[in-house]
Scaffold this motif. Structure first.
Motif, PDB file in Angstrom:
ATOM      1  N   ALA A   1     -11.900  -8.147  -2.315  1.00 38.23           N
ATOM      2  CA  ALA A   1     -10.683  -7.361  -2.555  1.00 38.23           C
ATOM      3  C   ALA A   1      -9.884  -7.944  -3.713  1.00 38.23           C
ATOM      4  O   ALA A   1      -9.297  -7.206  -4.517  1.00 38.23           O
ATOM      5  N   SER A   2      -9.867  -9.269  -3.811  1.00 40.62           N
ATOM      6  CA  SER A   2      -9.138  -9.917  -4.898  1.00 40.62           C
ATOM      7  C   SER A   2      -9.726  -9.535  -6.258  1.00 40.62           C
ATOM      8  O   SER A   2      -8.988  -9.228  -7.209  1.00 40.62           O
TER       9      SER A   2
ATOM     10  N   TYR B   1      -4.574 -10.987  -1.191  1.00 41.36           N
ATOM     11  CA  TYR B   1      -5.995 -11.157  -0.896  1.00 41.36           C
ATOM     12  C   TYR B   1      -6.484 -12.548  -1.304  1.00 41.36           C
ATOM     13  O   TYR B   1      -7.386 -13.107  -0.668  1.00 41.36           O
TER      14      TYR B   1
ATOM     15  N   THR C   1       0.833  -1.210   0.000  1.00 41.84           N
ATOM     16  CA  THR C   1       0.000   0.000   0.000  1.00 41.84           C
ATOM     17  C   THR C   1       0.864   1.255   0.000  1.00 41.84           C
ATOM     18  O   THR C   1       0.603   2.205  -0.749  1.00 41.84           O
TER      19      THR C   1
ATOM     20  N   ASP D   1     -12.012 -11.040   7.322  1.00 38.36           N
ATOM     21  CA  ASP D   1     -12.871 -10.613   6.217  1.00 38.36           C
ATOM     22  C   ASP D   1     -12.546 -11.468   5.003  1.00 38.36           C
ATOM     23  O   ASP D   1     -11.846 -11.035   4.083  1.00 38.36           O
ATOM     24  N   SER D   2     -13.072 -12.696   5.022  1.00 35.32           N
ATOM     25  CA  SER D   2     -12.725 -13.650   3.975  1.00 35.32           C
ATOM     26  C   SER D   2     -13.946 -14.485   3.621  1.00 35.32           C
ATOM     27  O   SER D   2     -14.477 -15.219   4.459  1.00 35.32           O
TER      28      SER D   2
ATOM     29  N   ASN E   1      -9.908 -13.351   0.626  1.00 36.67           N
ATOM     30  CA  ASN E   1     -10.723 -12.142   0.562  1.00 36.67           C
ATOM     31  C   ASN E   1     -11.130 -11.925  -0.897  1.00 36.67           C
ATOM     32  O   ASN E   1     -10.454 -11.238  -1.662  1.00 36.67           O
TER      33      ASN E   1
ATOM     34  N   GLU F   1     -11.386  -6.841  -6.945  1.00 32.86           N
ATOM     35  CA  GLU F   1     -11.102  -5.423  -7.180  1.00 32.86           C
ATOM     36  C   GLU F   1      -9.716  -5.243  -7.783  1.00 32.86           C
ATOM     37  O   GLU F   1      -9.533  -4.492  -8.753  1.00 32.86           O
ATOM     38  N   TYR F   2      -8.736  -5.946  -7.217  1.00 34.77           N
ATOM     39  CA  TYR F   2      -7.374  -5.807  -7.727  1.00 34.77           C
ATOM     40  C   TYR F   2      -7.182  -6.570  -9.037  1.00 34.77           C
ATOM     41  O   TYR F   2      -6.284  -6.240  -9.816  1.00 34.77           O
TER      42      TYR F   2
ATOM     43  N   ASP G   1      -3.376  -8.538  -5.283  1.00 31.41           N
ATOM     44  CA  ASP G   1      -4.321  -9.583  -5.660  1.00 31.41           C
ATOM     45  C   ASP G   1      -3.909 -10.916  -5.033  1.00 31.41           C
ATOM     46  O   ASP G   1      -4.733 -11.663  -4.494  1.00 31.41           O
TER      47      ASP G   1
END
Length: 675
Positions: free
Chosen positions: A353-354, A345, A308, A605-606, A350, A356-357, A342
């Protein structure tokens, strides 16, 4: 020459700060009072601490503790705090404490010298008492031997002083008991009030606000996140030695925005004059570090922080460099960072999020040239997409895409064969990975499609042969163990398990002995062992009982339960241990393993782990229902809640009904998740 006295105590255990920080708790720190010599006589100390002994932890009267804190705040003494905000563990709690003390003292001495010139600091430190819990539940306190403790501290401070140009003549050090020395009891008040400022005093807003104001006032309180200062030193040292990649990596592992913003202009000025090949080498160091965190340390939290910060702070700096090569490296790094995010996540399960990336990766990948150098990279990215489908339990689509990827990789390998002029065997690692992933997919599908078994075995054999690396081959052996276990070929699975452990021809006892004596638990090998044991017990395989007996005679299971960092596949180990116990007729003993496995799944969060958690809950409910255990009602309530939270994101349990009184229905439904 100015002379000062420093009285210090500590709060915290200095070995579990990461876990505390995740729960929003205060982390370990060292704290106390800095006074100018002769300005805080013993008579003044005794007016604040009138009894023979005062210890804040044992003090239930918060008004009394606050009153004493307020009296301290009104004196000319300054509060001092050395904090472990980075939650860094230096091997163990003792070394972490010693390094924190040495780093903090150096920062304080340098600050005093910069303001007053020549100084002398007399340091008084409370003896360390380590609190430990005995197995029977009664506590005991261990006093670190004073002579050993003082000697080691002096050694650390001297070494830190050599780096900071602080001579031994600037300070003296002695230790004393905080149960006898009232100066250290005052230091204890500072430490404990800071530790409990948001808990013990929150019922009284006026007290809480006053305490916060004192600790946030730089004129009254000197505070240092000591390892953050160490990060700054490491960054500057790496920059001085022209190790820019390492310097950037050190900086981007920091949580402190101010530090990142302060030094990124320094990075920019160095980049401006750097030739392409030099910068390319620095870039490769950063990639290697991320790879290490992903594959070796598996510290996903630290990895996400690094990635990040690289995207937010370093990448924009790189894009501003006027040289022509900056865009090329920036584009490569941008793809890398999205791909790594990616990957992290994906490892965490997750899915949101995966995905999204994955979209960002598609955009960034389009910027790369379609050349030979990018072939393997693109194959790895396509494989990552397959794994996202696996994590969503969309195995049919995963199988379709993986089969296409295998065909593409085979075409690439054929092209590689054109470059070979002798009989040397051409191997393509990306083909081996794709084959191994297809083995996993077919393994997950085997309960519904047993006809996949033979083709999965063929894929497994090819994948093993395609790899050069023994470590990669070992991973394929573990995939094969899972495949043979699912197929009910338990003897073959045991043979492959021994092969994965490098112990062909050995027996179960030797394997367990090796697992127990290993300095670090091999999680995936242990998972394969426990899964085979559980599935074998369910099917009535005689060797399963021997596997459990051998395992229970070691400390492997207690060590497993005591873990604080519980990354996948920890929850699978716990789940399958519970399964083995439940099928052995000991549903009551299985409950703590089910509970631990379930908590690990729902604490993150998975989406993937949530589905595994529901499967675990279904199996637990089945056996509690079968054995008429009263806990079944609560397990059912939790199951319904977690299913509601899933909110139709995955259709795996869409047809699940709780109308049946047959325990076997719930056990069978749980087996839709074949982990």
């Amino acid at each position: 020459m100015k002379q000062f006295e420093l009285w210090l105590d500590e709060s915290g255990e200095f070995d579990n700060d990461k876990q505390k920080a995740r729960r929003g708790m205060s982390v370990s720190h060292i704290g106390g009072l800095l006074v100018e010599s002769g300005t805080f006589p013993l008579s003044q100390v005794e007016r604040i601490i009138q009894e023979d002994f005062f210890h804040s932890t044992e003090q239930t009267d918060t008004d009394l503790q606050f009153a004493r804190f307020q009296k301290l705040a009104e004196t000319d003494a300054r509060f001092v705090l050395f904090q472990n905000e980075e939650c860094i563990l230096v091997l163990d709690h003792n070394l972490t404490y010693q390094n924190m003390m040495a780093e903090g003292l150096m920062k304080l001495i340098r600050r005093l010298k910069s303001r007053y010139g020549e100084i002398r600091l007399r340091i008084l430190i409370a003896n360390r008492i380590i609190h430990r819990e005995q197995k029977n539940g009664s506590g005991r306190d261990n006093l670190v031997p004073p002579e050993h403790y003082e000697q080691r501290l002096k050694e650390r401070i001297i070494m830190a002083g050599l780096k900071e140009s602080v001579p031994e003549t600037d300070w003296t050090l002695q230790t004393a008991s905080a149960r006898k020395d009232k100066r250290l009891m005052l230091a204890d008040i500072v430490c404990n009030t800071f530790l409990t400022r948001n808990t013990k005093f929150r019922k009284n807003p006026a007290q809480s606000d006053f305490i916060s104001q004192i600790y946030e006032n730089p004129e009254k309180t000197l505070r240092w996140p000591v390892f953050e200062m160490s990060v700054e030193s490491e960054f500057l040292k790496a920059m001085t030695e022209n190790r820019l990649g390492e310097a950037v990596a050190v900086l981007c592992q920091s949580d402190r925005k101010a530090l990142l913003e302060k030094y990124m202009p320094t990075v920019f000025s160095r980049l401006e004059g750097m030739p392409f090949y030099d910068m390319d080498l620095q870039y490769r160091f950063i990639s290697a570090l991320v790879d290490h965190q992903l594959r070796v340390s598996r510290d996903y939290r630290a990895c996400l922080k690094l990635l990040t910060n690289l995207r937010q702070y370093f990448l924009p700096v790189l894009r501003k460099i006027p040289q022509k090569w900056s865009r090329e490296i920036a584009d490569r790094l941008s793809v890398d960072l999205c791909f790594y995010m990616d990957t992290v996540y994906t490892h965490q399960g997750n899915v949101a999020a995966s995905l999204e990336y994955e979209k960002l990766c598609d955009q960034e990948m389009a910027k790369l040239p379609y050349d030979w150098d990018s072939v393997a990279y693109r194959m790895r990215y396509l494989l990552r997409k397959v794994i996202t489908h696996i994590n969503r339990f969309d195995f049919q689509e995963a199988l379709t895409q993986c089969s296409r990827l295998v065909m593409r990789c085979e075409t690439v390998r054929e092209a590689l064969e054109l470059t070979c002029e002798d009989d040397h065997q051409i191997r393509f690692a990306e083909l081996a990975k794709a084959l191994g992933t297809r083995v996993q997919i077919k393994t997950f599908l085997l309960r519904q499609h047993p006809d996949h078994y033979l083709s999965a075995c063929a894929d497994s054999d090819r994948a093993i042969d395609e790899f050069d690396s023994e470590n990669e081959k070992r991973r394929q052996y573990l995939y094969r163990v899972h495949l043979e276990t699912e197929a009910g070929q338990f003897e073959r699975a045991l043979d492959r398990l021994l092969q994965a452990a490098g112990m062909e021809g050995a027996d179960i006892r030797a394997l367990v002995s090796s697992l127990a004596s290993a300095p670090q638990t091999d999680d995936y090998l242990l998972t394969a062992y426990i899964r085979l044991m559980a599935e074998g017990r369910r099917a009535g395989w005689p060797q399963a009982e021997t596997m459990y007996t051998c395992l229970s005679r070691t400390d492997i299971l207690p060590r497993l339960q005591a873990r604080t960092v519980r990354n996948h596949p920890w929850e699978i180990c716990m789940w399958k241990t519970a399964s083995c116990l439940a099928w052995s007729g000991n549903a009551r003993a299985a409950q703590k393993y089910y509970a631990g496995a379930s908590a690990a799944c729902f604490d993150q969060d998975s989406l993937t782990l949530a589905c595994i958690g529901i499967a675990i809950g279904l199996e637990q409910y089945a056996f509690e229902k079968k054995n008429r255990l009263p806990e079944a009602r609560k397990t059912l309530q939790n199951l319904k809640k977690h299913l509601q939270d899933l909110n139709g994101q995955i259709s795996l349990f869409d047809d699940l009904s709780f109308d049946s009184d047959d325990w076997a229905y719930y056990e069978k439904t749980s087996r839709r998740v074949a982990y």
